[in-house]
Design a protein around this motif. Structure first.
Motif, PDB file in Angstrom:
ATOM      1  N   LEU A  22      -1.722  12.991   0.803  1.00 39.79           N
ATOM      2  CA  LEU A  22      -0.699  11.990   0.489  1.00 39.79           C
ATOM      3  C   LEU A  22       0.457  12.067   1.486  1.00 39.79           C
ATOM      4  O   LEU A  22       0.943  11.034   1.964  1.00 39.79           O
ATOM      5  N   ILE A  23       0.871  13.287   1.823  1.00 44.99           N
ATOM      6  CA  ILE A  23       1.946  13.460   2.810  1.00 44.99           C
ATOM      7  C   ILE A  23       1.511  12.925   4.165  1.00 44.99           C
ATOM      8  O   ILE A  23       2.273  12.231   4.848  1.00 44.99           O
TER       9      ILE A  23
ATOM     10  N   VAL B  27     -10.126  18.429  -0.049  1.00 48.36           N
ATOM     11  CA  VAL B  27      -8.799  18.475   0.569  1.00 48.36           C
ATOM     12  C   VAL B  27      -7.728  18.468  -0.518  1.00 48.36           C
ATOM     13  O   VAL B  27      -7.880  17.842  -1.571  1.00 48.36           O
ATOM     14  N   ASN B  28      -6.650  19.180  -0.239  1.00 47.74           N
ATOM     15  CA  ASN B  28      -5.500  19.177  -1.142  1.00 47.74           C
ATOM     16  C   ASN B  28      -4.924  17.755  -1.203  1.00 47.74           C
ATOM     17  O   ASN B  28      -4.598  17.165  -0.178  1.00 47.74           O
ATOM     18  N   HIS B  29      -4.803  17.223  -2.405  1.00 46.74           N
ATOM     19  CA  HIS B  29      -4.365  15.835  -2.577  1.00 46.74           C
ATOM     20  C   HIS B  29      -2.953  15.604  -2.065  1.00 46.74           C
ATOM     21  O   HIS B  29      -2.654  14.554  -1.496  1.00 46.74           O
ATOM     22  N   ASN B  30      -2.069  16.577  -2.278  1.00 51.43           N
ATOM     23  CA  ASN B  30      -0.685  16.415  -1.833  1.00 51.43           C
ATOM     24  C   ASN B  30      -0.593  16.391  -0.310  1.00 51.43           C
ATOM     25  O   ASN B  30       0.204  15.640   0.261  1.00 51.43           O
ATOM     26  N   VAL B  31      -1.407  17.207   0.368  1.00 54.39           N
ATOM     27  CA  VAL B  31      -1.404  17.215   1.827  1.00 54.39           C
ATOM     28  C   VAL B  31      -1.885  15.869   2.365  1.00 54.39           C
ATOM     29  O   VAL B  31      -1.312  15.322   3.304  1.00 54.39           O
TER      30      VAL B  31
ATOM     31  N   VAL C 171       0.834  -1.207   0.000  1.00 58.27           N
ATOM     32  CA  VAL C 171       0.000   0.000   0.000  1.00 58.27           C
ATOM     33  C   VAL C 171       0.866   1.254   0.000  1.00 58.27           C
ATOM     34  O   VAL C 171       0.580   2.219  -0.713  1.00 58.27           O
ATOM     35  N   ILE C 172       1.929   1.257   0.791  1.00 60.29           N
ATOM     36  CA  ILE C 172       2.801   2.432   0.848  1.00 60.29           C
ATOM     37  C   ILE C 172       3.452   2.680  -0.510  1.00 60.29           C
ATOM     38  O   ILE C 172       3.559   3.822  -0.964  1.00 60.29           O
TER      39      ILE C 172
ATOM     40  N   ILE D 264       4.460   5.190   7.523  1.00 60.12           N
ATOM     41  CA  ILE D 264       5.795   4.672   7.846  1.00 60.12           C
ATOM     42  C   ILE D 264       5.918   4.330   9.336  1.00 60.12           C
ATOM     43  O   ILE D 264       6.399   3.242   9.675  1.00 60.12           O
ATOM     44  N   PRO D 265       5.460   5.206  10.274  1.00 60.39           N
ATOM     45  CA  PRO D 265       5.480   4.775  11.685  1.00 60.39           C
ATOM     46  C   PRO D 265       4.575   3.571  11.953  1.00 60.39           C
ATOM     47  O   PRO D 265       4.890   2.735  12.806  1.00 60.39           O
TER      48      PRO D 265
END
Length: 153
Positions: A53-54, A47-51, A26-27, A61-62
């Motif tokens: 995604l970040i 919502v902003n897609h890049n925000v 998935v990552i 990851i955590p």
């Protein structure tokens, strides 16, 4: 009872391995999968897609690290070494990673539009961090008692 504990530990280990493999996929595929999943969602259009995604990467990851540390904990249980420094390190790492996920989703609830899902994830991450910190301290005390017992014998 011993056989039941061993089989439960092995089932937990298999579930964690499946989770690690799935989360890794998935990552890696997230930039291509996210638009396909949310194409008709009103939340995704607001919502902003890049925000978003970040946020998913910073919390994904955590979460992967939490699964990896849980795998190490289950290995210690299978090896019959639950009160070891490795278990203590894993519990501390789980607590820290869960706090990172909690802070990210708390930020999302405050500054982006809070949905029921983000609130549930925020509360869940906080509870995981709290419980793992308590168990970390208990394992530390158990290790100290175990070391004292080994010195007296």
């Amino acid at each position: 009872m011993n056989l039941k504990t061993d089989s439960l530990s092995k089932v937990l280990y298999a579930i964690i391995l499946f989770g690690l493999i799935s989360l890794t996929g998935v990552i890696i595929a997230l930039p291509w999968v996210m638009p396909a999943i949310f194409k008709d969602s009103t939340f995704y259009s607001m919502v902003n897609h890049n925000v978003l995604l970040i946020l998913l990467y910073v919390t994904g990851i955590p979460t992967w690290i939490i699964l990896w540390m849980t795998k190490r904990l289950s290995e210690n249980i299978i090896k019959r070494e639950p009160f070891s420094e490795s278990s203590s390190f894993s519990l501390k790492g789980i607590s820290i990673c869960a706090i990172i996920v909690f802070i990210c989703y708390l930020y999302t609830c405050i500054f982006l539009s809070a949905t029921l899902g983000t609130i549930v994830i925020t509360i869940g991450a906080f509870m995981v961090s709290l419980i793992s910190a308590i168990i970390y301290r208990l394992v530390q005390v158990a290790i100290e008692i175990q070391n004292e017992n080994e010195l007296t014998i």
